[in-house]
Design a protein around this motif. Structure first.
Motif, short mmCIF file in Angstrom:
data_model
loop_
_atom_site.label_atom_id
_atom_site.label_comp_id
_atom_site.label_asym_id
_atom_site.label_seq_id
_atom_site.Cartn_x
_atom_site.Cartn_y
_atom_site.Cartn_z
N ILE A 101 1.97 -7.00 -6.28
CA ILE A 101 1.65 -6.02 -5.24
C ILE A 101 1.33 -6.76 -3.94
N LEU A 102 0.48 -7.77 -4.07
CA LEU A 102 0.06 -8.56 -2.91
C LEU A 102 1.27 -9.19 -2.22
N ASP A 103 2.12 -9.85 -3.00
CA ASP A 103 3.25 -10.58 -2.41
C ASP A 103 4.26 -9.64 -1.77
N ASN A 104 4.38 -8.42 -2.31
CA ASN A 104 5.27 -7.44 -1.69
C ASN A 104 4.84 -7.17 -0.25
N VAL A 105 3.54 -6.93 -0.07
CA VAL A 105 3.05 -6.59 1.27
C VAL A 105 3.03 -7.83 2.16
N ALA A 106 2.73 -8.98 1.55
CA ALA A 106 2.60 -10.21 2.34
C ALA A 106 3.97 -10.78 2.76
N TYR A 107 5.02 -10.31 2.12
CA TYR A 107 6.34 -10.90 2.40
C TYR A 107 6.72 -10.82 3.88
N GLY A 108 6.55 -9.63 4.46
CA GLY A 108 6.93 -9.44 5.87
C GLY A 108 6.19 -10.37 6.80
N PRO A 109 4.83 -10.33 6.78
CA PRO A 109 4.09 -11.26 7.65
C PRO A 109 4.50 -12.72 7.42
N ALA A 127 -3.04 -2.98 5.72
CA ALA A 127 -1.82 -2.19 5.53
C ALA A 127 -1.95 -1.26 4.32
N LEU A 128 -2.53 -1.78 3.25
CA LEU A 128 -2.69 -0.95 2.04
C LEU A 128 -3.66 0.20 2.31
N LYS A 129 -4.68 -0.06 3.11
CA LYS A 129 -5.62 1.02 3.44
C LYS A 129 -4.93 2.12 4.25
N ARG A 130 -4.15 1.69 5.22
CA ARG A 130 -3.48 2.67 6.08
C ARG A 130 -2.45 3.48 5.31
N ALA A 131 -1.90 2.88 4.24
CA ALA A 131 -0.90 3.60 3.44
C ALA A 131 -1.57 4.36 2.29
N ALA A 145 4.45 -5.30 -8.94
CA ALA A 145 4.54 -4.05 -8.20
C ALA A 145 5.33 -3.00 -8.97
N VAL A 146 6.23 -3.43 -9.84
CA VAL A 146 7.06 -2.46 -10.56
C VAL A 146 6.23 -1.64 -11.54
N ARG A 147 5.01 -2.09 -11.86
CA ARG A 147 4.19 -1.31 -12.80
C ARG A 147 3.55 -0.10 -12.13
N LEU A 148 3.57 -0.03 -10.81
CA LEU A 148 3.01 1.12 -10.13
C LEU A 148 3.88 2.35 -10.37
N SER A 149 3.30 3.52 -10.22
CA SER A 149 4.08 4.75 -10.36
C SER A 149 5.00 4.89 -9.15
N GLY A 150 5.96 5.81 -9.24
CA GLY A 150 6.91 5.99 -8.15
C GLY A 150 6.22 6.27 -6.82
N GLY A 151 5.23 7.18 -6.84
CA GLY A 151 4.53 7.53 -5.61
C GLY A 151 3.75 6.35 -5.05
N GLN A 152 3.13 5.59 -5.95
CA GLN A 152 2.40 4.40 -5.49
C GLN A 152 3.35 3.38 -4.92
N GLN A 153 4.52 3.23 -5.58
CA GLN A 153 5.52 2.27 -5.07
C GLN A 153 5.95 2.66 -3.67
N GLN A 154 6.14 3.98 -3.44
CA GLN A 154 6.61 4.40 -2.13
C GLN A 154 5.53 4.12 -1.07
N ARG A 155 4.26 4.32 -1.44
CA ARG A 155 3.20 4.01 -0.47
C ARG A 155 3.09 2.50 -0.28
N LEU A 156 3.42 1.74 -1.35
CA LEU A 156 3.46 0.28 -1.21
C LEU A 156 4.54 -0.11 -0.20
N CYS A 157 5.67 0.58 -0.26
CA CYS A 157 6.74 0.30 0.70
C CYS A 157 6.27 0.60 2.12
N ILE A 158 5.51 1.68 2.28
CA ILE A 158 4.98 2.00 3.60
C ILE A 158 4.03 0.88 4.05
#
Lengths: 251, 282
Positions: A101-109, A127-131, A145-158
């Motif tokens: 989960i962490l590395d997914n969000v950290a990838y962009g920065p 970012a996670l707070k805002r999403a 990150a794949v263990r998150l539910s679909g809705g959580q994954q989509q907010r992770l993408c946000i």
């Protein structure tokens, strides 16, 4: 509109090979607006969205003419990576990388040169707070990150998009694979982001457009048929085709 | 039992029998070699040079020679093969030129190894004046290994979902960052498999090293990359057919060492693969 539009398209035509997908699209999107784009399949909504950050050019046959302006500046003058940093996109199906989960969000920065661990951690948390995902994942950031539910994954993408610090966020049918409760959470997140971002929401769900957007555009067969305040568009559509679509006579 | 279930049972049995048909001969060959060769494998056999016209002593120079050749081959073929595959998959446009390259790569893997040997002899030994040397042999084996490494790497890269690339690019990563962080890490297991497969083949080849590097009898280690070496497959050929009165058990022992070496390489790749698979979090 008083302020200068964040995004403006002028005579935008888009082609895949010889096939013209969008015809003469002229649109202005002011800052902090949520613009809904509705229309049946193959109306060019997604192509319009992906034209804004030049993702369409990943297809080798793609070409376009006309202008797209970001803050009054032609996007052709901006490099692909800077443009996509400024204009983020959320895809239809939640697409996460096979890392934590962490590395997914950290990838962009990271790809934009942030190496300091503390800065990264702060950016990720922010970012996670805002999403609206932080509370649900703060204790398991190292999990896949794949263990998150679909809705959580989509907010992770946000969150992943927010982490690179965009100005505009594009949503390409972000809730098409989600249940109503997850959809509501994604929509909540969008409302909260209004204060700082300009957002464009492509959706097949007219109800979602009416719930979330302030203005709404109706695309049909590559043309922008009508655009106006969402309430007006849904209550007194000016064009017969818009009326037919929103009352469910086709599409 | 109804008809469909019966047919399924029959199909399973047939498939199982065919699998057995393939596995059993391999096991028999290995068993046969172990039974005939294991007795001759001693510490001296593994660590000493051959003596008395190869009738006594060990095969140490040949073991070292083969290991050096494999390492040399890898140093040359792995980077070149992976980089070519990256170019073909990620950068090349799908035009006539690219298709010709791809077709050539496929066809190159079908060329008999003796042809590579002849090519290496004329190109490296004669034309480039490397002489009969470790360098010439490694390059020859490298060229022979390239098509398999390229093909395997290409398939490994193509099997990485397009969405990973799209995610990365949409976040503003450059093309190279995308390949480096979102494609290559997930292609490494496949690349490793192909590489080890082709290196195993290179370790066991005789024809390509025949004119380019292999020494008939050289009971010392090479001094430089321009020196000749003994190599296990060629040594096996020599003691089995060229020198009379060498006990058969020595040939079998040599074969056993060669097989063990290849097996060891495969083991290393399996460990590496497992390591990289763990990085991919599902």
């Amino acid at each position: 509109m008083v302020s200068e539009p964040v995004i403006k398209t002028v005579h935008l035509d888009c082609f895949f090979g010889a096939h013209q997908v969008l015809r003469n699209i002229n649109l202005e999107i002011p800052a902090n607006e949520i613009l809904g784009i509705i229309g049946p399949a193959n109306s060019g909504k997604t192509t319009f969205l992906r034209a804004l950050n030049r993702l369409n050019y990943l297809h080798r046959t793609y070409s376009q003419s006309g202008e797209i302006l970001l803050d009054g500046r032609d996007i052709r003058q901006i490099s692909d990576n800077l443009l996509r940093k400024k204009i983020g996109i959320i895809f239809a199906l939640p697409q996460v990388l096979p890392v934590s989960i962490l590395d997914n969000v950290a990838y962009g920065p990271k790809v934009h040169g942030v190496t300091n661990k503390e800065t990264l951690a702060r950016t990720v948390e922010e970012a996670l707070k805002r999403a609206y995902l932080w509370e649900e994942v703060k204790d398991r950031l190292q999990e896949p990150a794949v263990r998150l539910s679909g809705g959580q994954q989509q907010r992770l993408c946000i969150a992943r998009t927010l982490a690179v610090g965009p100005q505009v966020i594009l949503y390409d049918e972000p809730c098409s694979g989600l249940d109503p409760i997850s959809t509501a959470k994604v929509e909540d997140a969008m409302q909260q982001l209004k204060a700082d971002y300009t957002q464009i929401l492509v959706t097949n769900n007219t109800k979602q457009a009416s719930r979330v957007s302030e203005r709404c555009a109706f695309f049909l067969m590559g043309e922008l048929v009508e655009i106006g305040p969402t309430h007006d568009l849904f209550t007194y559509p000016q064009d017969k085709r818009t009326d037919d679509y929103i009352t469910g006579r086709f599409g | 039992m109804n008809g469909a279930k019966l047919r399924q049972q029959i199909a399973f049995s047939v498939l199982g029998a065919i699998t057995l048909l393939i596995v059993v001969p391999i096991i028999l060959v290995i068993l046969y070699i172990i039974i005939n060769g294991a007795g001759s494998i001693t510490w001296q056999f593994l660590t000493q040079a051959p003596r008395n016209g190869m009738k006594a002593g060990g095969i140490f120079p040949a073991i070292v020679g083969t290991i050096l050749l494999v390492v040399g081959t890898m140093l040359f073929a792995l980077p070149l093969g992976v980089l070519s595959a990256i170019y073909l998959v990620e950068y090349a446009r799908d035009d006539l030129f690219t298709r010709m390259i791809k077709l050539s790569v496929v066809n190159l893997s079908g060329i008999p190894s003796i042809v590579y040997g002849l090519f290496g002899f004329t190109a490296f030994v004669l034309l480039l004046h490397f002489g009969t040397s470790l360098l010439a042999g490694s390059l020859t084996l490298g060229i022979m290994s390239l098509p398999v490494i390229i093909t395997a790497s290409k398939e490994a890269l193509e099997s990485v979902p397009l969405t990973y690339r799209e995610i990365s690019l949409s976040l503003g990563a450059t093309k190279w960052q995308t390949i480096r962080y979102c494609v290559l890490p997930y292609a490494i297991p496949g690349i490793l498999t192909g590489t080890v497969l082709s290196l195993s083949r290179a370790a066991g080849e005789t024809a390509p090293i025949l004119f380019t590097v292999a020494a008939f009898y050289l009971p010392r280690l090479p001094h430089s990359a321009f020196d000749q070496v003994m190599a296990l497959p060629y040594h096996l050929y020599v003691i089995a057919t060229q020198v009379p009165n060498i006990p058969l058990s020595i040939s079998f022992a040599t074969a056993l060492v060669l097989i063990a070496l290849v097996f060891l390489m495969n083991l290393v790749s399996i460990i590496l693969r497992a390591h990289y698979r763990k990085k991919r979090l599902w």
